[in-house]
Scaffold this active site. Structure first.
Site, mmCIF file in Angstrom:
data_model
loop_
_atom_site.group_PDB
_atom_site.id
_atom_site.type_symbol
_atom_site.label_atom_id
_atom_site.label_comp_id
_atom_site.label_asym_id
_atom_site.label_seq_id
_atom_site.Cartn_x
_atom_site.Cartn_y
_atom_site.Cartn_z
ATOM 1 N N LYS A 40 29.872 -55.059 -16.162
ATOM 2 C CA LYS A 40 30.311 -55.233 -14.776
ATOM 3 C C LYS A 40 31.446 -54.293 -14.371
ATOM 4 O O LYS A 40 31.584 -53.928 -13.205
ATOM 5 C CB LYS A 40 30.761 -56.684 -14.551
ATOM 6 C CG LYS A 40 29.647 -57.710 -14.677
ATOM 7 C CD LYS A 40 28.700 -57.669 -13.495
ATOM 8 C CE LYS A 40 27.662 -58.776 -13.555
ATOM 9 N NZ LYS A 40 26.582 -58.573 -12.558
ATOM 10 N N GLU A 59 32.648 -62.065 -5.308
ATOM 11 C CA GLU A 59 32.055 -63.344 -5.678
ATOM 12 C C GLU A 59 31.820 -63.295 -7.182
ATOM 13 O O GLU A 59 31.660 -62.216 -7.745
ATOM 14 C CB GLU A 59 30.723 -63.548 -4.960
ATOM 15 C CG GLU A 59 29.493 -62.889 -5.609
ATOM 16 C CD GLU A 59 29.526 -61.372 -5.618
ATOM 17 O OE1 GLU A 59 30.246 -60.787 -4.795
ATOM 18 O OE2 GLU A 59 28.834 -60.768 -6.472
ATOM 19 N N SER A 94 24.419 -56.456 -22.635
ATOM 20 C CA SER A 94 25.245 -56.239 -21.441
ATOM 21 C C SER A 94 26.625 -56.870 -21.508
ATOM 22 O O SER A 94 27.517 -56.484 -20.761
ATOM 23 C CB SER A 94 24.499 -56.758 -20.216
ATOM 24 O OG SER A 94 24.117 -58.102 -20.421
#
Lengths: 270, 410
Positions: free
Chosen positions: B104, B126, B392
């Site tokens: 991210k 968010e 990830s």
């Protein structure tokens, strides 16, 4: 001439500004909506805006978001909303009704079927909040073909090119959002709205409504001299939330508030 | 008799030239927002168009990807897991080693640098599992932005450690109590904040969804994952992988890995959260079990009821617990370029334990979905082939969930 155009022509002749109250259909429950619609008209509404509940009303503030949740808890569907309009039409064939909602429930219903069903139910305009003209959905054309006016929002951030484009696609009236924010927010600047509406009026001959942030009779009165229609939503829905559990009081309180708006607006235009 | 001319890769239309100017990936994507958001979204599109080609922007981005995020992330051959599966060799793209523990940060960094150039002073985001919220809070601290993160009340309870991490980084975490009190509702709240504070505020969306340009921009910021994988595979194996596997919630890590390979002869697998199984209705598999609709500014596959109301979803992994999916995935599914399938909560947990025990790597439960699928796939592929799983994120954030499934109270 559509029922909306007819109503706005009447008002123009009489030198009055349209009062357009909003309620969420199915809030607090399905059986309350039609009696509420009649009360709104009796208290002085010229056009009714009926919200179609959606699980994710992104452009709405907390008041209408919660109204949607209450309506959905009772399973209010788009088909139910159309049934409410049909029932309302048994006693009222003159007051225009505009549906306001989001695209997904319309697509789930079927865009073509929706256009046909709204016409059959006696709906006059449809405002689909999250469908800008750029997305070229067939909805606006299908509605027009059935004599239903596609209503669009204009915002303080709408540039000149888009203003032109939206006004070309819209019918019935255009709805100017008075502030940067969601429904029910505060801080409405009437002088700024007046300046912006002059720009809007150069782009269209359609009546111009204003809304988002009209919380009380004083603000409604100030806008009465500026716009062709004043939309009041969250302030009414707030009262539905407050008195929803007692039907008689709900109708009295909402009726009294809308009368107060009506009187203030009429006094302002004298 | 003349033979039909075979289409070769060089004549084929590239699948990497999407979206079109209006943000459409085939029938999906677009900009389905209220008029109040059209201005801000257009302002963002113009700024991104300008800076994506700006040499100074790219230099700063590349420098921070290297020195702050720690890129390139390694491509690691999981030898003991490969031996266990008896088939194709399994490589892991180690996004779990990125700063903050998940991919991210690649995107949060890119958007923060853009926000700086747009002279915004405030970042909002968010978050579901909290990884994107932590990444945004991290770049806000790095560059001195004010930061507000919207998080469903239910998710705040499930991910208390990430909530505290965000607070340590100086962010304000706002509990969202509307709707289902999870990721989709946090996204609604962040949009509402953005439209009200657009002059000062940049909305950092955490996945490849939302109105154009977000799906494209977020993909571009994560495309480094696939570009590195390509170079690393060529240098260690001398050729491209036979298959790539990634989990798909919104789909950012999957697009990041796949994008560089879309025009190549490489099989691509996207793995959605099957929850308690598709038949149970308790899942988050919008591509496998949903239908086309409009939510959060784009047209895509959605989990919705017959009346078009968005359904509540379930997954053991909060990061996959979302009723929509990025529009590029919707398009890649329809054209058949990527195969999408599901893995259940139980299978993901098994993969979590397998990787932890066989390789000493604890994967995030999101990534464990991709891993579980790869472990099913590898035995059906010959040993001379190899596949890459996008690992990830790391699993530290999930140990409470794993423990409670074993009946252990920490």
């Amino acid at each position: 001439m559509s029922r909306l155009a007819e109503r706005f022509a009447e008002l123009r002749r009489a030198g009055r500004t349209a009062l357009v109250p909003y309620i969420t259909a199915g809030d607090p429950d399905k059986s309350a909506s039609v009696p509420l619609m009649h009360v709104l008209v009796k208290a002085g509404a010229d056009v009714l805006e009926l919200g179609v509940p959606f699980s994710d009303p992104m452009a709405d503030g907390p008041v209408i978001q919660r109204a949607c949740e209450r309506a959905l808890r009772h399973g209010t569907t788009l088909a139910d909303v159309l049934a409410m309009v049909r029932e309302f039409r048994h006693k009222d064939t003159r007051t225009p009704v505009v549906l306001m909602g989001y695209l997904n429930p319309v697509e789930a219903f079927g865009t073509e079927a929706f256009a046909a069903a709204t016409a059959e139910a006696g709906v006059d305009g449809v405002l689909t909040v999250d469908m800008p003209p750029e997305e070229a959905s067939p909805l606006a054309g299908l509605l027009r073909a059935r004599g239903i006016d596609p209503v669009f929002l204009l915002a303080p951030t709408t540039d000149a090119a888009r203003l032109q484009r939206i006004c070309e696609t819209a019918a019935g009236f255009v709805y100017y959002v008075t502030l940067k924010g969601v429904t029910g927010a505060a801080n409405l600047d009437v002088a700024e709205v007046r300046r912006r509406l002059e720009v809007v009026r150069r782009a269209t001959r359609l009546p111009v409504g204003v809304g988002f942030g009209v919380r009380d009779a004083r603000t409604a009165a100030q806008l009465a001299g500026v716009a062709d229609a004043v939309v009041v939503g969250s302030a009414i829905v707030d009262r539905v939330a407050q008195f929803g559990h007692r039907r008689a009081e709900l109708l009295t309180q909402v009726g009294a508030f809308v009368s107060e708006l009506r009187q203030a607006m009429d006094a302002a235009r004298v | 008799m003349s033979r039909p001319i075979e289409k070769t890769a060089s004549f084929r239309e590239s699948l990497r030239r999407v979206p079109d100017a209006n943000g459409h990936f085939g029938a999906y994507g677009g900009r389905f927002v209220a008029e109040t958001l059209m201005g801000p979204v257009e302002e963002l599109r113009l700024a991104y168009e300008k800076y994506r080609r700006d040499a100074e922007f790219q230099t700063e981005l590349q420098r921070d990807l290297r020195d702050f995020v720690g890129r390139p992330s390694p491509l690691y051959l999981a030898q003991r897991l490969t031996a266990e599966c008896r088939g194709a060799r399994i490589y892991l793209k180690r996004e779990d080693l990125d700063h903050t523990g998940a991919h991210k940060i690649n995107n949060a960094l890119g958007q923060a640098l853009l926000a700086k150039r747009m002279r915004k002073t405030r970042l909002i985001a968010e978050t579901g599992a909290g990884q994107h919220g932590v990444a945004t809070a991290t770049v806000a601290a790095r560059f001195g932005f004010e930061c507000v993160v919207y998080m469903g009340e239910e998710d705040m309870r499930r991910q208390a450690i990430n909530v505290y991490r965000m607070k340590l980084l100086g962010a304000r975490v706002v509990p969202v109590t509307s709707g289902s009190r999870t990721l989709k509702d946090a996204l609604n709240e962040a949009m509402r904040d953005w439209v009200a504070n657009v002059d000062s505020t940049f909305y950092v969306i955490g996945t490849v969804a939302g109105p154009h340009p977000y799906p494209m921009m977020v993909r571009d910021f994560h495309a480094c994952i696939g570009e590195e994988t390509r170079r690393q595979a060529l240098s260690t194996e001398g050729r491209l992988p036979d298959a790539l596997v990634a989990c798909v919630g919104g789909g950012s890590n999957a697009i990041g890995l796949f994008h560089a390979f879309l025009d190549d002869d490489v099989k691509l697998y996207g793995v959605e959260a099957g929850g308690e199984g598709l038949a149970s209705g308790k899942h988050a598999a919008s591509l496998s079990a949903g239908r086309s609709g409009v939510l959060h500014g784009n047209r895509t596959y959605l989990l919705e009821d017959a009346a078009g109301q968005i359904r509540e979803t379930h997954s053991i992994s909060a990061g996959l617990d979302y009723p929509g999916v990025g529009p590029e995935h919707a398009w890649l599914k329809d054209i058949g370029r990527v195969s999408y399938d599901t893995v259940t909560d139980v299978q993901a947990l098994q993969a979590f334990h397998a990787l932890t025990r066989h390789e000493g790597i604890m994967p995030a439960l999101e990534s464990a979905h991709a891993l579980a699928y790869a472990m099913q796939l590898a035995p059906h592929m010959p040993p001379q082939q190899f596949l890459v799983v996008n690992l990830s994120g790391r699993g530290d954030k999930d140990i409470h969930t794993v423990a409670s499934h074993q009946g252990i109270e920490l």
